[in-house]
Design an enzyme around this catalytic site. Sequence first.
Site, PDB file in Angstrom:
ATOM      1  N   CYS A   1       1.248  -1.237   0.033  1.00  0.00           N
ATOM      2  CA  CYS A   1      -0.283  -0.299   0.124  1.00  0.00           C
ATOM      3  C   CYS A   1       1.087   1.059  -0.209  1.00  0.00           C
ATOM      4  CB  CYS A   1      -1.146  -0.130   1.090  1.00  0.00           C
ATOM      5  SG  CYS A   1      -2.275   1.247   0.569  1.00  0.00           S
TER       6      CYS A   1
ATOM      7  N   HIS B   1      -1.224   6.241   2.151  1.00  0.00           N
ATOM      8  CA  HIS B   1      -1.699   5.103   3.437  1.00  0.00           C
ATOM      9  C   HIS B   1      -1.803   5.383   4.735  1.00  0.00           C
ATOM     10  CE1 HIS B   1      -0.711   1.549   5.228  1.00  0.00           C
ATOM     11  NE2 HIS B   1      -0.153   1.666   5.593  1.00  0.00           N
TER      12      HIS B   1
END
Length: 296
Positions: free
Chosen positions: A81, A137
């Site tokens: 991510c 993130h």
Amino acid sequence: MAARITWCLVSLLAWRVFLGAPRVSDAADAARPNVLFIAVDDLNDWVGCLGGHPQAKTPNIDSLAARGVNFTRAYCASPVCNPSRTALMVGLRSSTTGVYSNGINRRDSQVAMSVTPLNTYFRQQGYYVAGAGKIYHGDGDQFGEWDDYAKARGGDLPAAAGASGGVGGIRFAPVDAPDENLHDYHTVSYCIEQLQRKHDKPLFLACGLHKPHMAWNVPRKYYDQFPLSSIELPKVLETDLDDVPPAGVRMAKPDGDHADILASGRWKEAVQGYLAAGAFCDATIGLLLKAFDESD
């Protein structure tokens, strides 16, 4: 897991440019269209218009794809991510920034800090820049410059709404709670409010949705759309990892989550959970697009 933003809905849905005739007073306005940016976490090709799973129900995403350009081959910069989202927003690969994992703070990367991220660039061009949810993130770790960003909620569901469930690292279970209890509803509500406001500048609005990232805990009505008895399992080649380098095999963990799901006998339930989470995601996007269509 969170970088399977294979199809990150990168319909940088540019108002006025892709969705209809310009409603502008001068050339300067035409050169600065409003932009609605939608990022969806862990959405793979199990979307109606992409045909990744024959039972996927995503009418709102399909409608959006039909209105614009649908890229059927899209690749993320990294299967994790933080580096994937950093690459998307600053335009540099992990091999350049050094942001290789979720545990690395992009603020510790001199390279990442030396370039202008997408949201800051829009702001520098005179845009009002707002966002909500997971664009970088983590909701609470926003990067660059924003005029406003929705305050992150403490959790996705109240403790009483339902346990995580699932098998090992694959977490799924229907919950007896309304859509309003989920974090993505909170995110979309903020974005709808921004769409309904009067802005004296062009608008860049980023909406980051978590589902279908695990846990696939969504209201039971979405599970009910996919009766367990009729679930079709995806085809998996026994030789699927034969051409993957050793480091990739270690990341795929063939003896991990998938093996645990097979041993548990709950593979169909896991597929049902992902389809349900995708349907919930599609419903939230439907709310957003309705507000978009009704806005100025």
